[in-house]
Design a protein around this motif. Structure first.
Motif, PDB file in Angstrom:
ATOM      1  N   GLY A 237       0.795  -1.238   0.000  1.00  0.00           N
ATOM      2  CA  GLY A 237       0.000   0.000   0.000  1.00  0.00           C
ATOM      3  C   GLY A 237       0.818   1.274   0.000  1.00  0.00           C
ATOM      4  O   GLY A 237       0.252   2.373   0.103  1.00  0.00           O
ATOM      5  N   ASP A 239       2.518   3.223  -2.200  1.00  0.00           N
ATOM      6  CA  ASP A 239       2.282   4.309  -3.173  1.00  0.00           C
ATOM      7  C   ASP A 239       0.937   4.987  -2.914  1.00  0.00           C
ATOM      8  O   ASP A 239       0.818   6.209  -2.977  1.00  0.00           O
ATOM      9  N   GLU A 240      -0.063   4.168  -2.617  1.00  0.00           N
ATOM     10  CA  GLU A 240      -1.402   4.727  -2.396  1.00  0.00           C
ATOM     11  C   GLU A 240      -1.416   5.596  -1.134  1.00  0.00           C
ATOM     12  O   GLU A 240      -1.990   6.686  -1.121  1.00  0.00           O
ATOM     13  N   ILE A 241      -0.757   5.121  -0.083  1.00  0.00           N
ATOM     14  CA  ILE A 241      -0.722   5.891   1.164  1.00  0.00           C
ATOM     15  C   ILE A 241      -0.056   7.241   0.928  1.00  0.00           C
ATOM     16  O   ILE A 241      -0.561   8.296   1.330  1.00  0.00           O
ATOM     17  N   LYS A 242       1.046   7.218   0.224  1.00  0.00           N
ATOM     18  CA  LYS A 242       1.776   8.473  -0.002  1.00  0.00           C
ATOM     19  C   LYS A 242       0.911   9.467  -0.801  1.00  0.00           C
ATOM     20  O   LYS A 242       0.778  10.630  -0.423  1.00  0.00           O
ATOM     21  N   LEU A 243       0.311   8.958  -1.851  1.00  0.00           N
ATOM     22  CA  LEU A 243      -0.503   9.819  -2.719  1.00  0.00           C
ATOM     23  C   LEU A 243      -1.707  10.391  -1.951  1.00  0.00           C
ATOM     24  O   LEU A 243      -1.945  11.600  -1.941  1.00  0.00           O
ATOM     25  N   LYS A 244      -2.440   9.499  -1.271  1.00  0.00           N
ATOM     26  CA  LYS A 244      -3.683   9.933  -0.618  1.00  0.00           C
ATOM     27  C   LYS A 244      -3.397  10.842   0.583  1.00  0.00           C
ATOM     28  O   LYS A 244      -4.182  11.737   0.888  1.00  0.00           O
ATOM     29  N   GLU A 247      -2.754  14.202  -0.830  1.00  0.00           N
ATOM     30  CA  GLU A 247      -4.036  14.789  -1.262  1.00  0.00           C
ATOM     31  C   GLU A 247      -4.817  15.296  -0.057  1.00  0.00           C
ATOM     32  O   GLU A 247      -5.551  16.270  -0.142  1.00  0.00           O
ATOM     33  N   ILE A 282      -6.795   2.784   4.402  1.00  0.00           N
ATOM     34  CA  ILE A 282      -6.104   1.985   3.375  1.00  0.00           C
ATOM     35  C   ILE A 282      -5.719   0.618   3.933  1.00  0.00           C
ATOM     36  O   ILE A 282      -5.979  -0.415   3.314  1.00  0.00           O
ATOM     37  N   ARG A 285      -8.745  -1.597   4.417  1.00  0.00           N
ATOM     38  CA  ARG A 285      -9.200  -2.154   3.139  1.00  0.00           C
ATOM     39  C   ARG A 285      -8.291  -3.294   2.672  1.00  0.00           C
ATOM     40  O   ARG A 285      -8.754  -4.345   2.243  1.00  0.00           O
TER      41      ARG A 285
END
Ligand code: HSE
Length: 307
Positions: A237, A239-244, A247, A282, A285
């Motif tokens: 997870g 990349d998703e954690i960093k991006l979100k 944001e 995240i 999920r």
């Protein structure tokens, strides 16, 4: 005083672009270490936690650091150390450094501060060598000095304290273990000049951002083109954690030390809490157990406590 107890802080090493040279201390979590002089030669270790860490001094992070200190104190026979770890080994938030740094700071208080902070970093690095196979000081120095530190060189040791603005730190620790020694072994030994240029631009930008209290510059500089692309594949997870998280308002962040913990910096406490929720969502999920911390930068480092 014949017994000293300290709280030794978790730390975030590398701070994304500063592999092995940048780090900062956290106000939470802390290990608790109690030291006293002993008539038994060497270091006697009592672990009061469930981690089953080695008790033979040479194989123990605290033990190795204290043995290094003892080699320069011929008047002292030995120490007894009681260790209560709250920082899980292998978490990426400086568990071994907290043990090593806390032990030598506590011993030094017992010895009426006969050693300098630089000496203590030098001793504590023997502990890091036990943990990861190499001496590095980017967790130890902030644990001992507090705040944000730059290790310009370890041989000879040159530690610089960097002023930094008020920052909130959100940490998520997915419950997998990444050994620092493994995370170091997978790194490339050669890098491209174009990547090196980007990296040292970011390191300089990050240090300037801290000193000038320039939050935008801090955010822009939290970029790692060398280590993160290799290590992040070990962290589900990532990349998703960093991006979100970005944001959601975080300035930026990345792998804490050698991982698997991920840290994010925020300008405001409210953002740091939102970032924590993003991380939790995240991992809920994905279905991976985790712990989170929302904390601030610890300006003092290891501190003596009265029980
Ligand atoms: N700088 C070290 C690494 C920190 O990233 O391997 C490990 O705690």
């Amino acid at each position: 005083m014949n017994q000293i107890t300290v709280h030794s802080p978790a730390t975030v090493a590398n701070v994304v672009c500063g592999f092995d040279i940048l780090g900062f201390a956290l106000n939470e979590p802390n290990d608790e270490l109690t030291i006293s002089l002993s008539d038994v030669r060497g270091v006697t270790i009592i672990n009061e936690d469930d981690y089953q860490l080695p008790t033979k001094a040479e194989d123990n992070v605290s033990g190795a650091a204290l043995l290094a200190l003892l080699s320069e104190t011929p008047d002292i026979k030995g120490f007894q150390l009681i260790s209560k770890k709250n920082i899980k080994p292998g978490s990426g938030i400086g568990s071994s450094a907290a043990s090593a740094a806390g032990s030598v700071v506590a011993a030094n208080i017992l010895l009426n501060n006969r050693f300098s902070k630089e000496d203590l970093v030098r001793f504590a690095m023997f502990g890091e060598k036990v943990a990861s196979g190499v001496k590095h000081a980017d967790n130890i120095a902030p644990a001992i000095y507090g705040g944000v530190t730059l290790i310009r060189s370890i041989f000879p040791l040159d530690v610089i304290s960097i002023d930094a603005p008020e920052l909130y730190v959100t940490i998520v620790h997915p419950q997998i273990e990444v050994k620092t020694s493994d995370a170091r072994q997978i790194l490339k030994q050669r890098i491209l000049l174009k990547d090196a240029i980007k990296q040292w631009g970011n390191i300089a930008g990050l240090v300037a951002g801290f000193i000038n209290h320039d939050y935008d510059l801090i955010g822009r500089s939290l970029e790692d083109v060398i280590i993160e692309p290799v290590r992040s594949i070990l962290i589900p997870g990532f990349d998703e954690i960093k991006l979100k998280c970005k944001e959601a308002g975080a300035l930026g962040g990345g792998i804490s030390g050698s991982g698997p913990s991920i840290f994010m910096l925020s300008q405001h406490a409210s953002t740091a809490k939102i970032v924590e929720d993003v991380m939790k969502d995240i991992y809920n999920r994905i279905g991976l157990a985790y712990h989170t911390h929302v904390t601030t930068i610890n300006k003092q480092g290891v501190k003596q406590i009265v029980l």
